[in-house]
Each structure stands twice: as structure tokens, then as C-alpha cells.
Design an enzyme around this catalytic site. Structure first.
Site, PDB file in Angstrom:
ATOM      1  NE  ARG A 295      35.665  -3.223  -5.633  1.00 39.04           N
ATOM      2  CZ  ARG A 295      36.649  -2.276  -5.676  1.00 39.04           C
ATOM      3  NH1 ARG A 295      37.875  -2.760  -6.125  1.00 39.04           N
ATOM      4  NH2 ARG A 295      36.419  -0.962  -5.544  1.00 39.04           N
TER       5      ARG A 295
ATOM      6  CG  ASP B 101      30.364   3.645  -5.420  1.00 36.79           C
ATOM      7  OD1 ASP B 101      30.579   3.266  -4.037  1.00 36.79           O
ATOM      8  OD2 ASP B 101      30.043   4.842  -5.754  1.00 36.79           O
TER       9      ASP B 101
ATOM     10  CD  GLN C 132      39.748   8.081   0.255  1.00 37.50           C
ATOM     11  OE1 GLN C 132      40.766   7.469   0.471  1.00 37.50           O
ATOM     12  NE2 GLN C 132      38.777   8.477   1.248  1.00 37.50           N
TER      13      GLN C 132
ATOM     14  CB  CYS D  47      47.407   1.787 -27.719  1.00 33.73           C
ATOM     15  SG  CYS D  47      45.593   1.607 -27.427  1.00 33.73           S
TER      16      CYS D  47
ATOM     17  CG  HIS E 189      41.208   6.531  -5.217  1.00 31.13           C
ATOM     18  ND1 HIS E 189      40.835   5.882  -4.082  1.00 31.13           N
ATOM     19  CD2 HIS E 189      42.219   7.408  -5.084  1.00 31.13           C
ATOM     20  CE1 HIS E 189      41.710   6.709  -3.049  1.00 31.13           C
ATOM     21  NE2 HIS E 189      42.583   7.314  -3.531  1.00 31.13           N
TER      22      HIS E 189
ATOM     23  CE1 TYR F 181      40.919  -4.403  -9.795  1.00 30.57           C
ATOM     24  CE2 TYR F 181      38.936  -2.671  -9.265  1.00 30.57           C
ATOM     25  CZ  TYR F 181      40.274  -3.216  -8.949  1.00 30.57           C
ATOM     26  OH  TYR F 181      41.160  -2.312  -8.244  1.00 30.57           O
TER      27      TYR F 181
ATOM     28  N   GLY G 215      32.745   8.703   5.697  1.00 30.69           N
ATOM     29  CA  GLY G 215      33.009   7.415   5.495  1.00 30.69           C
ATOM     30  C   GLY G 215      34.341   6.935   4.904  1.00 30.69           C
TER      31      GLY G 215
ATOM     32  CB  CYS H 220      47.175  -1.744 -29.658  1.00 28.91           C
ATOM     33  SG  CYS H 220      46.978  -1.814 -28.049  1.00 28.91           S
TER      34      CYS H 220
ATOM     35  CB  CYS I 182      43.428  -2.873 -26.824  1.00 28.35           C
ATOM     36  SG  CYS I 182      43.409  -1.442 -27.617  1.00 28.35           S
TER      37      CYS I 182
HETATM   38  C1  BV8 Z   1      50.471   6.756  -4.526  1.00 31.19           C
HETATM   39  C2  BV8 Z   1      41.158   2.009  -6.125  1.00 31.19           C
HETATM   40  C3  BV8 Z   1      52.552   7.426  -5.404  1.00 31.19           C
HETATM   41  C4  BV8 Z   1      41.302   0.512  -6.122  1.00 31.19           C
HETATM   42  C5  BV8 Z   1      42.478   2.698  -4.104  1.00 31.19           C
HETATM   43  C6  BV8 Z   1      53.833   1.368   0.045  1.00 31.19           C
HETATM   44  C7  BV8 Z   1      53.821   0.826  -1.157  1.00 31.19           C
HETATM   45  C8  BV8 Z   1      53.171   1.702  -2.411  1.00 31.19           C
HETATM   46  C9  BV8 Z   1      52.380   2.505  -1.973  1.00 31.19           C
HETATM   47  C10 BV8 Z   1      52.404   3.177  -0.707  1.00 31.19           C
HETATM   48  C11 BV8 Z   1      53.155   2.473   0.344  1.00 31.19           C
HETATM   49  N1  BV8 Z   1      52.962   3.056   1.403  1.00 31.19           N
HETATM   50  C12 BV8 Z   1      52.103   4.278   1.358  1.00 31.19           C
HETATM   51  C13 BV8 Z   1      51.688   4.185   0.282  1.00 31.19           C
HETATM   52  C14 BV8 Z   1      50.899   5.072  -0.716  1.00 31.19           C
HETATM   53  C15 BV8 Z   1      49.758   4.354  -0.919  1.00 31.19           C
HETATM   54  C16 BV8 Z   1      48.996   4.408   0.503  1.00 31.19           C
HETATM   55  O1  BV8 Z   1      48.428   5.406   0.911  1.00 31.19           O
HETATM   56  N2  BV8 Z   1      48.585   3.078   0.944  1.00 31.19           N
HETATM   57  C17 BV8 Z   1      47.991   3.029   2.334  1.00 31.19           C
HETATM   58  C18 BV8 Z   1      47.520   1.583   2.415  1.00 31.19           C
HETATM   59  C19 BV8 Z   1      49.072   3.023   3.484  1.00 31.19           C
HETATM   60  N3  BV8 Z   1      48.981   5.100  -1.593  1.00 31.19           N
HETATM   61  C20 BV8 Z   1      48.992   4.854  -2.912  1.00 31.19           C
HETATM   62  O2  BV8 Z   1      49.527   3.988  -3.480  1.00 31.19           O
HETATM   63  C21 BV8 Z   1      48.285   5.944  -4.020  1.00 31.19           C
HETATM   64  N4  BV8 Z   1      49.431   6.336  -4.959  1.00 31.19           N
HETATM   65  O3  BV8 Z   1      50.649   7.158  -3.280  1.00 31.19           O
HETATM   66  O4  BV8 Z   1      51.275   6.913  -5.690  1.00 31.19           O
HETATM   67  C22 BV8 Z   1      53.328   7.982  -6.768  1.00 31.19           C
HETATM   68  C23 BV8 Z   1      53.357   9.190  -6.885  1.00 31.19           C
HETATM   69  C24 BV8 Z   1      53.855   9.519  -7.999  1.00 31.19           C
HETATM   70  C25 BV8 Z   1      54.233   8.608  -9.213  1.00 31.19           C
HETATM   71  C26 BV8 Z   1      53.840   7.356  -8.690  1.00 31.19           C
HETATM   72  C27 BV8 Z   1      53.474   6.733  -7.651  1.00 31.19           C
HETATM   73  C28 BV8 Z   1      47.092   5.527  -4.473  1.00 31.19           C
HETATM   74  C29 BV8 Z   1      46.024   5.230  -3.806  1.00 31.19           C
HETATM   75  C30 BV8 Z   1      44.755   4.797  -4.511  1.00 31.19           C
HETATM   76  C31 BV8 Z   1      44.654   3.221  -4.318  1.00 31.19           C
HETATM   77  N5  BV8 Z   1      43.364   2.957  -4.883  1.00 31.19           N
HETATM   78  N6  BV8 Z   1      41.237   2.373  -4.754  1.00 31.19           N
HETATM   79  C32 BV8 Z   1      39.881  -0.029  -5.979  1.00 31.19           C
HETATM   80  O5  BV8 Z   1      39.015   0.755  -5.371  1.00 31.19           O
HETATM   81  O6  BV8 Z   1      39.959  -1.239  -6.278  1.00 31.19           O
HETATM   82  S1  BV8 Z   1      42.280   2.875  -2.435  1.00 31.19           S
HETATM   83  C33 BV8 Z   1      40.986   2.233  -1.965  1.00 31.19           C
HETATM   84  O7  BV8 Z   1      41.008   2.443  -0.456  1.00 31.19           O
HETATM   85  C34 BV8 Z   1      39.624   2.622  -2.098  1.00 31.19           C
HETATM   86  O8  BV8 Z   1      39.477   3.654  -3.123  1.00 31.19           O
HETATM   87  C35 BV8 Z   1      38.978   3.099  -0.759  1.00 31.19           C
HETATM   88  O9  BV8 Z   1      38.033   4.164  -0.916  1.00 31.19           O
HETATM   89  C36 BV8 Z   1      40.237   3.761  -0.240  1.00 31.19           C
HETATM   90  C37 BV8 Z   1      40.404   4.169   1.299  1.00 31.19           C
HETATM   91  O10 BV8 Z   1      39.536   3.258   1.853  1.00 31.19           O
HETATM   92  P1  BV8 Z   1      38.047   4.006   2.499  1.00 31.19           P
HETATM   93  O11 BV8 Z   1      37.680   4.554   1.357  1.00 31.19           O
HETATM   94  O12 BV8 Z   1      38.618   4.770   3.798  1.00 31.19           O
HETATM   95  O13 BV8 Z   1      37.396   2.708   3.022  1.00 31.19           O
HETATM   96  P2  BV8 Z   1      37.890   1.854   4.262  1.00 31.19           P
HETATM   97  O14 BV8 Z   1      37.055   0.619   4.163  1.00 31.19           O
HETATM   98  O15 BV8 Z   1      39.211   2.074   4.463  1.00 31.19           O
HETATM   99  O16 BV8 Z   1      37.056   2.709   5.440  1.00 31.19           O
HETATM  100  C38 BV8 Z   1      35.655   2.976   5.328  1.00 31.19           C
HETATM  101  C39 BV8 Z   1      35.389   3.826   6.540  1.00 31.19           C
HETATM  102  O17 BV8 Z   1      33.859   3.968   6.630  1.00 31.19           O
HETATM  103  C40 BV8 Z   1      35.704   3.155   8.013  1.00 31.19           C
HETATM  104  O18 BV8 Z   1      36.410   3.833   8.689  1.00 31.19           O
HETATM  105  C41 BV8 Z   1      34.246   2.802   8.361  1.00 31.19           C
HETATM  106  O19 BV8 Z   1      34.421   2.800  10.051  1.00 31.19           O
HETATM  107  C42 BV8 Z   1      33.516   3.646   7.963  1.00 31.19           C
HETATM  108  N7  BV8 Z   1      32.096   3.353   7.715  1.00 31.19           N
HETATM  109  C43 BV8 Z   1      31.767   2.133   7.476  1.00 31.19           C
HETATM  110  N8  BV8 Z   1      30.412   2.101   7.273  1.00 31.19           N
HETATM  111  C44 BV8 Z   1      30.133   3.352   7.491  1.00 31.19           C
HETATM  112  C45 BV8 Z   1      30.989   4.182   7.679  1.00 31.19           C
HETATM  113  N9  BV8 Z   1      31.084   5.617   7.933  1.00 31.19           N
HETATM  114  C46 BV8 Z   1      29.850   5.868   8.062  1.00 31.19           C
HETATM  115  N10 BV8 Z   1      28.609   5.325   7.723  1.00 31.19           N
HETATM  116  C47 BV8 Z   1      28.572   3.931   7.224  1.00 31.19           C
HETATM  117  N11 BV8 Z   1      27.353   3.423   7.064  1.00 31.19           N
HETATM  118 ZN    ZN Z   2      45.358  -0.741 -27.266  1.00 29.85          ZN
END
Ligand code: BV8
Ligand code: ZN
Length: 241
Positions: free
Chosen positions: A64, A99, A96, A125, A114, A61, A187, A146, A143
Site C-alpha cells: 500500500r 494515504d 478515513q 514501548c 484511521h 502495508y 467517497g 526495545c 524497534c
Molecule cells: C472500533 C485502516 C471499537 C486500515 C480502517 C465486529 C468485530 C470487530 C469490530 C466490529 C465488528 N462489527 C462492527 C465493528 C466495528 C468496526 C466496523 O465498523 N466494521 C465494519 C466493517 C462493519 N469498526 C471498527 O473496528 C473501528 N473500531 O469500532 O473499535 C472499540 C472501542 C473502544 C475500545 C476498543 C475497540 C475501527 C474502524 C477502522 C478500521 N480501519 N482503515 C487500513 O486502511 O488498512 S477502515 C477502512 O475502511 C479504511 O479506512 C476505509 O476508508 C474504510 C471505509 O471504507 P471506505 O473509505 O468507505 O471505502 P470503501 O471502499 O468501503 O468505499 C468507497 C466508496 O467510494 C464506495 O461507496 C464507492 O462507490 C465510492 N467511490 C469509488 N470511486 C469513487 C467513489 N466515490 C466518488 N468518486 C469516485 N471516483
Molecule cells: Zn519499542
């Protein structure tokens, strides 16, 4: 270029993903093969990964933060900020991205589904999340209240999103009921849920659905209109008044 019909009475809900920040110099998740130093994103962006090696996750991070700190909004961000100026409370942006570039471009009606890269919180805490632009590359910071480990205020895989964000989206869509409604995704590969399901929610509210993406992602078929291209070029033309 065909354009969504956006009049003064139109409500517009936008979802953005990493692709809208690509032209600002921020690597996307799947574009870079979803790897950083041979570690998979899903491993680093998870509570299990943090528990296993908090210093490694903080190096990820911190990298990033250092990349994003040197990046500026691109014309795609500017087009979305201009649309909010035009529509006011008929506009809502769910991103999502962590940044901060949408706010830097001038958007205020933004839901950071996200979390935010420049915010940390304590993993133990209940002190409120706080702005933190520091790089923590030597060790995971503690922290000062704590002694617990600080963590990025980011929603990791397997973690629940903030329920108030989806409540705000539902309330917006309810307000839009008697009005024309446009849903625009830009995107995003449409892989990560629940964000990727927003298009289905919007369609249930009668939205006209648009997707702007560099290439046809998995869920292109769920949109009525798909405009292929780079968002920094497409969005200014697509949203021009
Ligand atoms: C949840 C923060 C439930 C991190 C992110 C198995 C185990 C555990 C969970 C799961 C599982 N199977 C499914 C899940 C659910 C999971 C999920 O969906 N997984 C996927 C991989 C299958 N989801 C979760 O875990 C979510 N939580 O479900 O919780 C729950 C409910 C109740 C109680 C407890 C639990 C949490 C999801 C959030 C994860 N965190 N980000 C960080 O950033 O470090 S997600 C991460 O992926 C980023 O946020 C990112 O934005 C996001 C999605 O990716 P995209 O933004 O789409 O980016 P990507 O690169 O994929 O695509 C870019 C696109 O842009 C491409 O298509 C490309 O062609 C295009 N592009 C490129 N350049 C351009 C362009 N388009 C236009 N112009 C350009 N110039
Ligand atoms: Zn703390």
C-alpha cells in the site's frame, strides 16, 4: 448543479473515504472486493492478523505504501484544499483515508481518523509514532529501542480511534451552533463505524447533509442531498464559490 449554500459565516465539516483517492489511482476497500492476494482486508487490518503473521501484514502495508507513494492528489482533493483556504477555521476535514493525499493537496485542518500509512510505531514501548516510508517486505521490522515489533500507525478493525479526534469534531460542531452548518461526505460506503455515524452527529447539530459518491451506498438515505458521480469531477463544481 445544486450546491450547498456556503457563505463566509458557514461552518463545513467534511468526511472522506477511499472513493476520493480512487481517481488518484489508489484502490478502494470494497471496490477491489476487499481482497489482497486472497486475504480479506479485515483479516490483514486487525491486531489478530498482525499477531498471527506480522510479516504478511507488513507485506500488505508495504504494497500500500508503494502504491500510494506513486499517487498524486486529484481535483477532488484540490477542491477540498481550496475550500479550507476560503473558510479557514470554519472548515474541518475528517478522513478515513491513510494515504496522506489531503495534506499533499494543501489541507492542514485534517483529522486522520484511521491513522497514516507513512507512519509506524512500536507495538511494545511508548516511543512516539514516527515517519516511516520504508517498505518492509522481508520481515517485520524491530524497534531499535526495545526490540519489539514495529507496526503501522493505523487504526485496525476492533481498535479504538483516537478520542482526541472526536473531541475536536464535537468542539467544532459546538462552535458552529450559532452558524449555518454543512456536513459533506464524499467517497465512502458508510459501512465502517464510528466514522459512518458522523452524519447522524452532524444532523443533531442541525447540519445540512450532502453525500457525493460514485454509487448510492448503504447510508445514502441519511443525507438530505445525494450527488452521484466521481468526486474528482463533482467536488470542484459542487464547492465552486
Ligand atoms: C472500533 C485502516 C471499537 C486500515 C480502517 C465486529 C468485530 C470487530 C469490530 C466490529 C465488528 N462489527 C462492527 C465493528 C466495528 C468496526 C466496523 O465498523 N466494521 C465494519 C466493517 C462493519 N469498526 C471498527 O473496528 C473501528 N473500531 O469500532 O473499535 C472499540 C472501542 C473502544 C475500545 C476498543 C475497540 C475501527 C474502524 C477502522 C478500521 N480501519 N482503515 C487500513 O486502511 O488498512 S477502515 C477502512 O475502511 C479504511 O479506512 C476505509 O476508508 C474504510 C471505509 O471504507 P471506505 O473509505 O468507505 O471505502 P470503501 O471502499 O468501503 O468505499 C468507497 C466508496 O467510494 C464506495 O461507496 C464507492 O462507490 C465510492 N467511490 C469509488 N470511486 C469513487 C467513489 N466515490 C466518488 N468518486 C469516485 N471516483
Ligand atoms: Zn519499542
Amino acid at each position: 448543479m445544486k450546491q450547498p449554500a456556503i457563505g463566509a459565516d458557514t461552518f463545513v465539516l467534511v468526511l472522506t473515504g477511499a472513493g476520493v483517492s480512487a481517481e488518484s489511482g489508489i484502490p478502494t476497500f470494497r471496490g477491489s472486493g476487499g481482497l489482497w492476494n486472497d486475504h480479506r482486508f479485515e483479516e490483514l487490518a486487525s491486531p489478530e492478523g498482525f499477531a498471527r503473521d506480522p510479516a504478511l501484514v507488513w507485506r500488505f502495508y508495504s504494497w500500500r505504501r508503494s502504491v500510494a507513494a506513486g499517487c498524486a492528489p486529484n481535483p477532488g482533493h484540490a477542491a477540498l484544499a481550496a475550500l479550507e483556504q476560503r473558510l479557514g477555521d470554519h472548515f474541518l476535514l475528517a478522513t478515513q483515508n491513510v494515504d496522506g493525499l489531503h495534506r499533499a493537496a494543501g489541507n492542514t485542518r485534517v483529522l486522520e481518523l484511521h491513522g497514516n500509512l507513512f507512519t509506524s510505531r512500536c507495538s511494545r514501548c511508548d516511543r512516539p509514532p514516527f515517519e516511516d516510508r520504508a517498505l518492509h517486505e522481508a520481515r517485520a521490522p524491530a524497534c531499535d529501542r526495545c526490540g519489539g515489533l514495529l507496526r503501522p500507525h493505523i487504526v485496525w478493525f476492533g481498535e479504538a480511534l483516537d478520542p482526541s479526534h472526536f473531541e475536536a469534531i464535537e468542539a467544532f460542531l459546538e462552535r458552529a451552533r450559532a452558524h449555518p452548518l454543512v456536513f459533506l461526505a464524499a467517497g465512502t460506503s458508510g459501512v465502517v463505524y464510528p466514522a459512518a455515524g458522523l452524519v447522524d452527529v452532524a444532523r443533531r447539530f442541525g447540519a445540512e447533509t450532502w453525500l457525493v459518491n460514485a454509487d448510492p451506498p448503504d447510508n445514502a438515505h441519511r443525507f438530505q442531498h445525494f450527488v452521484q458521480g466521481r468526486s474528482g469531477e463533482v467536488l470542484p463544481a459542487l464547492l465552486a464559490p
